[in-house]
Design a protein around this motif. Structure first.
Motif, PDB file in Angstrom:
ATOM      1  N   GLU A  10       0.730  -1.388  -0.068  1.00 54.79           N
ATOM      2  CA  GLU A  10      -0.090  -0.050  -0.159  1.00 54.79           C
ATOM      3  C   GLU A  10       0.852   1.308  -0.031  1.00 54.79           C
ATOM      4  OE1 GLU A  10      -2.620  -3.102   1.552  1.00 54.79           O
ATOM      5  OE2 GLU A  10      -0.705  -2.493   1.915  1.00 54.79           O
ATOM      6  N   GLY A  11       2.067   1.168   0.600  1.00 56.08           N
ATOM      7  CA  GLY A  11       3.080   2.391   0.803  1.00 56.08           C
ATOM      8  C   GLY A  11       3.932   2.621  -0.611  1.00 56.08           C
ATOM      9  N   VAL A  12       3.678   1.481  -1.466  1.00 56.55           N
ATOM     10  CA  VAL A  12       4.919   1.562  -2.740  1.00 56.55           C
ATOM     11  C   VAL A  12       4.273   2.692  -3.620  1.00 56.55           C
ATOM     12  CG1 VAL A  12       5.304   0.346  -4.761  1.00 56.55           C
ATOM     13  CG2 VAL A  12       5.090  -0.808  -2.771  1.00 56.55           C
ATOM     14  N   GLY A  13       5.381   3.222  -4.120  1.00 55.61           N
ATOM     15  CA  GLY A  13       4.834   4.548  -5.287  1.00 55.61           C
ATOM     16  C   GLY A  13       4.213   4.078  -6.411  1.00 55.61           C
ATOM     17  N   GLY A  14       3.243   4.724  -6.689  1.00 57.90           N
ATOM     18  CA  GLY A  14       2.260   4.541  -7.708  1.00 57.90           C
ATOM     19  C   GLY A  14       0.917   3.934  -7.286  1.00 57.90           C
ATOM     20  N   GLN A  34       5.644  -5.492  -9.869  1.00 59.72           N
ATOM     21  CA  GLN A  34       6.977  -4.847 -10.292  1.00 59.72           C
ATOM     22  C   GLN A  34       7.513  -3.780  -9.427  1.00 59.72           C
ATOM     23  OE1 GLN A  34       8.929  -6.875 -13.125  1.00 59.72           O
ATOM     24  NE2 GLN A  34      10.262  -5.956 -11.615  1.00 59.72           N
ATOM     25  N   TRP A  35       6.426  -2.978  -9.470  1.00 55.98           N
ATOM     26  CA  TRP A  35       6.870  -1.698  -8.685  1.00 55.98           C
ATOM     27  C   TRP A  35       7.364  -2.063  -7.293  1.00 55.98           C
ATOM     28  CZ3 TRP A  35       1.574   1.192  -9.913  1.00 55.98           C
ATOM     29  CH2 TRP A  35       1.534   1.521 -11.144  1.00 55.98           C
ATOM     30  N   MET A  36       6.458  -3.071  -6.633  1.00 59.71           N
ATOM     31  CA  MET A  36       6.966  -3.372  -5.254  1.00 59.71           C
ATOM     32  C   MET A  36       8.074  -4.241  -5.171  1.00 59.71           C
ATOM     33  SD  MET A  36       4.564  -6.125  -2.860  1.00 59.71           S
ATOM     34  CE  MET A  36       5.185  -6.500  -1.207  1.00 59.71           C
ATOM     35  N   THR A  37       8.533  -4.994  -6.069  1.00 61.97           N
ATOM     36  CA  THR A  37       9.657  -5.752  -6.311  1.00 61.97           C
ATOM     37  C   THR A  37      10.655  -4.986  -6.530  1.00 61.97           C
ATOM     38  OG1 THR A  37       8.791  -7.667  -7.256  1.00 61.97           O
ATOM     39  CG2 THR A  37      11.040  -7.332  -7.725  1.00 61.97           C
ATOM     40  N   VAL A  40      11.851  -3.129  -3.337  1.00 63.28           N
ATOM     41  CA  VAL A  40      12.763  -3.749  -2.460  1.00 63.28           C
ATOM     42  C   VAL A  40      14.138  -4.015  -3.129  1.00 63.28           C
ATOM     43  CG1 VAL A  40      13.011  -6.282  -1.485  1.00 63.28           C
ATOM     44  CG2 VAL A  40      10.695  -4.988  -1.612  1.00 63.28           C
ATOM     45  N   LEU A  41      14.271  -4.371  -4.283  1.00 65.52           N
ATOM     46  CA  LEU A  41      15.416  -4.264  -4.902  1.00 65.52           C
ATOM     47  C   LEU A  41      16.285  -3.155  -4.629  1.00 65.52           C
ATOM     48  CD1 LEU A  41      14.764  -6.151  -8.151  1.00 65.52           C
ATOM     49  CD2 LEU A  41      15.588  -7.105  -6.101  1.00 65.52           C
ATOM     50  N   ALA A  42      15.703  -1.902  -4.741  1.00 65.11           N
ATOM     51  CA  ALA A  42      16.570  -0.493  -4.597  1.00 65.11           C
ATOM     52  C   ALA A  42      17.108  -0.595  -3.254  1.00 65.11           C
ATOM     53  CB  ALA A  42      15.411   0.466  -4.850  1.00 65.11           C
ATOM     54  N   ALA A  43      16.362  -0.940  -2.167  1.00 63.84           N
ATOM     55  CA  ALA A  43      16.967  -1.069  -0.867  1.00 63.84           C
ATOM     56  C   ALA A  43      18.127  -2.025  -0.831  1.00 63.84           C
ATOM     57  CB  ALA A  43      15.607  -1.652   0.189  1.00 63.84           C
ATOM     58  N   ILE A  44      17.729  -3.087  -1.295  1.00 63.87           N
ATOM     59  CA  ILE A  44      19.206  -4.326  -1.504  1.00 63.87           C
ATOM     60  C   ILE A  44      20.440  -3.666  -1.938  1.00 63.87           C
ATOM     61  CG2 ILE A  44      19.731  -6.561  -2.497  1.00 63.87           C
ATOM     62  CD1 ILE A  44      17.115  -7.473  -1.955  1.00 63.87           C
ATOM     63  N   ALA A  45      20.107  -2.790  -3.256  1.00 60.03           N
ATOM     64  CA  ALA A  45      21.063  -2.254  -3.922  1.00 60.03           C
ATOM     65  C   ALA A  45      21.961  -1.415  -2.956  1.00 60.03           C
ATOM     66  CB  ALA A  45      20.757  -1.505  -5.230  1.00 60.03           C
ATOM     67  N   THR A 189       7.121   8.902  -9.592  1.00 57.52           N
ATOM     68  CA  THR A 189       7.053   7.811 -10.393  1.00 57.52           C
ATOM     69  C   THR A 189       7.738   6.604  -9.754  1.00 57.52           C
ATOM     70  OG1 THR A 189       9.045   8.438 -11.340  1.00 57.52           O
ATOM     71  CG2 THR A 189       7.115   9.476 -12.287  1.00 57.52           C
ATOM     72  N   PRO A 190       7.493   5.378 -10.210  1.00 54.54           N
ATOM     73  CA  PRO A 190       8.007   4.154  -9.781  1.00 54.54           C
ATOM     74  C   PRO A 190       9.690   4.373  -9.657  1.00 54.54           C
ATOM     75  CG  PRO A 190       6.402   3.504 -10.724  1.00 54.54           C
ATOM     76  CD  PRO A 190       6.262   5.118 -11.162  1.00 54.54           C
ATOM     77  N   ALA A 191      10.212   4.891 -10.596  1.00 56.71           N
ATOM     78  CA  ALA A 191      11.601   5.056 -10.732  1.00 56.71           C
ATOM     79  C   ALA A 191      12.177   6.008  -9.886  1.00 56.71           C
ATOM     80  CB  ALA A 191      12.110   5.426 -12.303  1.00 56.71           C
ATOM     81  N   ALA A 192      11.416   7.089  -9.580  1.00 60.82           N
ATOM     82  CA  ALA A 192      11.839   8.107  -8.551  1.00 60.82           C
ATOM     83  C   ALA A 192      11.708   7.618  -7.157  1.00 60.82           C
ATOM     84  CB  ALA A 192      10.986   9.382  -8.596  1.00 60.82           C
ATOM     85  N   SER A 193      10.847   6.655  -6.998  1.00 57.55           N
ATOM     86  CA  SER A 193      10.497   6.162  -5.944  1.00 57.55           C
ATOM     87  C   SER A 193      11.714   5.148  -5.260  1.00 57.55           C
ATOM     88  CB  SER A 193       9.192   5.324  -5.779  1.00 57.55           C
ATOM     89  OG  SER A 193       7.987   6.234  -5.571  1.00 57.55           O
TER      90      SER A 193
END
Length: 279
Positions: A10-14, A34-37, A40-45, A189-193
């Protein structure tokens, strides 16, 4: 460095409406998963860049089959599906974690604002601990604190983040969107999030030594308000529960672990033995 990640949608961008949150809904299959995934991958990076080498990730939304498991690196493990005793914090008790990170979490059922705000499965109108109303996040952070794990970062809408900054001083946060109403948002946007989350997690890791695990209260008096009268009526048959109002049941538990297992049981138990699914 071993990191625990708890993910919701629910808190994911978009994300702004139920149309994005589950199977057979407009956005879920094509975009929202995909936005949710990706968040999480951004945090992992960010964690990888800081030297982390192991991740345990809980899929904490809906059917808990949202995160696209093939997208994750081999040094991560994913917890999927229900029921499970510690809900969105399953496996926090399994070994040592250096920090915990929340992605895409949301406001509680009692908050005046917040996109798709609710408390766990929608069974509860409110959950109080020692007389204070709680969100999923505040209870999850308390459980992490029981195991000595600091929650250093969370992301979500502006109403949710205001709650976190009030209740969890020191935590690093990222606002992915502004809540216009219960099911409307002004979103990055998802990318900006993802870019904001990666930067925010990096900041959190830089100062994780200054973010302490949440202290445990001296006692645990748990109260739950239901939307229906039938649950508290029947729970009052059991000696461990006390009916405290038409919609309210209470009990005393030993610690945060017993608290979360109680919430999990009341969320998912079905008399026919077929588990109920869905946050």
């Amino acid at each position: 460095m071993r990191i625990y990640i708890s993910a919701d949608i629910e808190g994911v961008g978009g994300i702004a409406h139920l149309a994005s949150t589950g199977p057979k809904r407009i956005d879920w299959e094509t975009s929202a998963r995909q936005w949710m995934t990706n968040e999480v991958l951004a945090a992992i990076a960010a964690c990888d860049a800081a030297g982390a080498n192991e991740y345990v990730i809980t899929d904490g939304h809906g059917s808990a089959h949202n995160l696209l498991i093939d997208s994750f690196p081999d040094h991560s493990r994913l917890i999927r599906s229900w029921p499970r005793p510690l809900l969105q914090m399953e496996a926090i008790d399994q070994g040592h974690y250096d920090a915990a990170i929340f992605i895409g979490h949301h406001a509680s059922a009692t908050m005046a604002g917040g996109i798709l705000a609710h408390s766990f499965t929608g069974t509860f109108a409110d959950i109080r601990l020692n007389g204070v109303s709680q969100s999923e996040t505040s209870l999850n952070v308390l459980l992490a604190g029981h195991y000595g794990v600091p929650v250093i970062f969370t992301s979500g809408d502006d109403c949710y983040i205001a709650h976190c900054q009030e209740r969890l001083p020191g935590i690093e946060t990222v606002i992915t969107k502004r809540a216009i109403g219960y099911s409307s948002a002004e979103s990055l946007t998802p990318a900006a999030s993802c870019a904001a989350i990666r930067a925010g997690v990096a900041r959190a890791l830089e100062r994780r030594a200054s973010i302490a695990p949440l202290a445990q209260p001296s006692h645990f008096d748990l109260e739950m308000d239901f939307f229906s009268r039938s649950q508290p009526e029947m729970l009052d048959y059991l000696p461990c529960f006390e009916r405290r109002g038409a919609f309210t049941i209470g009990l005393k538990v030993a610690d945060a672990v017993e608290m979360m297992k109680t919430i999990s049981f009341l969320s998912f138990y079905q008399s026919d033995g077929v588990p109920k699914y869905g946050f």
